[in-house]
Design a protein around this motif. Structure first.
Motif, PDB file in Angstrom:
ATOM      1  N   THR A  87      -5.144   5.515   2.184  1.00  0.00           N
ATOM      2  CA  THR A  87      -4.368   4.333   1.819  1.00  0.00           C
ATOM      3  C   THR A  87      -4.815   3.823   0.448  1.00  0.00           C
ATOM      4  N   PHE A  88      -3.857   3.547  -0.400  1.00  0.00           N
ATOM      5  CA  PHE A  88      -4.183   3.011  -1.724  1.00  0.00           C
ATOM      6  C   PHE A  88      -3.411   1.731  -1.962  1.00  0.00           C
ATOM      7  N   ASN A  89      -4.023   0.809  -2.709  1.00  0.00           N
ATOM      8  CA  ASN A  89      -3.299  -0.401  -3.113  1.00  0.00           C
ATOM      9  C   ASN A  89      -2.508  -0.078  -4.375  1.00  0.00           C
ATOM     10  N   THR A 103       0.835  -1.193   0.000  1.00  0.00           N
ATOM     11  CA  THR A 103       0.000   0.000   0.000  1.00  0.00           C
ATOM     12  C   THR A 103       0.873   1.247   0.000  1.00  0.00           C
TER      13      THR A 103
END
Lengths: 223, 167
Positions: A16-18, A9
């Motif tokens: 939060t981003f993947n 992440t």
């Protein structure tokens, strides 16, 4: 996916981003746009090559939209076409070595499903007004419970069906490659071929169900 | 594995961007092209129909003209045949008339010649009879009475014998 189920992440603006999902989504978008661009670069009355394929997909989906949504749903055609192309390329991208499907992340599938369902309700209220809200209370007001459960179930089933199919396919490819010696590629190849089939079918199912849900909101009721 | 975070928003946004881009890049041009093609096909079909109708009309006209020409030709041939027939008959009649005239003329001539011959013969007969009679009778009678007597005899002779002689 180096380790199954673990996502790297990144933090951006406190969210939060993947990382992998986003990159793969952008690759998918780039491929879809590239195909569309190549296919429509020189449109001809007598179609040749790539134009045929993209044209066939668009014509086919337009027909589906016309039969399911009626003439009022014409403006949703680009959405449906994009949905299908995006899902198809997404599902197949994961079968390329070192790539992963954006659709193996629940964020993608649930995002799309929620987008569709929100659109259904917004369009329903916009095009049918109180009549749309009223139909949740028919034939008796108590039915609202069942109807609400159904409406909540729609995006969840839509999202998990696609997510599960694609993730399972990719996991099984990795497992097969680890379990079976490298000189015995037949199971992997068979599973890969099956995954290509599954990718197409799931893209189609997601698109058709979206159309069916949208039809509820857009199509003129026969009553 | 199924943790939901801000990616879900990013994906929605990504998808909407893709919808907008594809709509502009692919969907609109293709739909426009499809419409154009539909129009072209419809126009072509209509033109083909029109052309076929025109061709049929032209064919019919030609056939009519041909039939007319045939009738006319038949008329001309009929007329010519009739005229030839008439000419032929007229010619035949003229020929027959000519033949009849020639025949008549020939008959008249024959008649005339016969008459002449008779006259001549009569004269000779008179002379001969006179000579014979004068020799027989030895008595020379009155010449006038003599000639009258012999003429009567000859006439009788003529009536009985010479007149019935086939000429």
């Amino acid at each position: 996916m180096h380790e199954i189920g673990v996502r790297e992440t990144v933090q951006f603006a406190g969210l939060t981003f993947n990382e992998e999902t986003l990159i793969m989504t952008w690759i998918t978008m780039a491929i879809v746009i590239l195909i569309a661009f190549l296919a429509t670069r020189s449109l001809k009355m007598v179609p040749t090559g790539a134009q045929n394929i993209v044209e066939a997909i668009i014509v086919w989906l337009r027909e589906q939209v016309a039969t399911n949504l009626g003439p009022k749903g014409d403006f949703l055609c680009p959405l449906i076409v994009t949905l299908f192309l995006f899902l198809l390329v997404s599902n197949w991208l994961g079968l390329v070595p070192f790539m992963a499907s954006p659709t193996n992340d629940l964020n993608t599938t649930l995002g799309l499903a929620l987008l569709i369902v929100i659109m259904v309700h917004v369009l329903g209220v916009y095009m049918k007004g109180m009549h749309y809200i009223g139909h949740f209370f028919k034939p008796f007001p108590i039915f609202v419970i069942i109807n609400v459960i159904e409406e909540i179930a729609k995006p969840i089933t839509l999202a998990f069906r696609l997510f599960g199919n694609i993730l399972a396919g990719e996991i099984l490819i990795i497992i097969l490659l680890k379990l079976v010696p490298i000189w015995m590629p037949i199971p992997s190849v068979i599973w890969l071929a099956f995954s290509i089939f599954i990718g197409g079918v799931q893209a189609f199912i997601f698109t058709s169900l979206s159309m069916a849900y949208l039809a509820n909101a857009v199509k003129e009721s026969e009553e | 594995m199924i943790d939901i975070n801000a990616t879900i928003l990013a994906q929605m946004l990504n998808f909407l961007i893709l919808v907008v881009v594809l709509r502009a890049v692919a969907y609109k041009p293709i739909v426009k092209m499809l419409k154009d093609r539909e129009d072209t096909i419809a126009a072509s079909l209509k033109k083909a129909d029109d052309d076929a109708a025109k061709a049929e009309a032209a064919l019919k006209e030609y056939q009519d003209q041909l039939a007319n020409a045939r009738t006319k030709a038949q008329d001309i041939v009929d007329k010519a045949e009739k005229r030839a027939q008439e000419d032929h008959e007229a010619f035949v009649q003229a020929t027959q008339k000519e033949i009849a005239q020639m025949k008549e003329a020939a008959e008249q001539q024959i008649q005339r010649e016969r008459q002449q011959a008779v006259e001549q013969l009569k004269g000779e007969m008179i002379t001969l009879s006179l000579a014979a009679a004068s020799k027989i009778v030895s008595k020379n009678m009155d010449a006038d009475e003599n000639e009258k007597l012999i003429g009567e005899f000859i006439d009788q002779l003529d009536k009985d014998k010479i007149g019935d002689m086939p000429c």
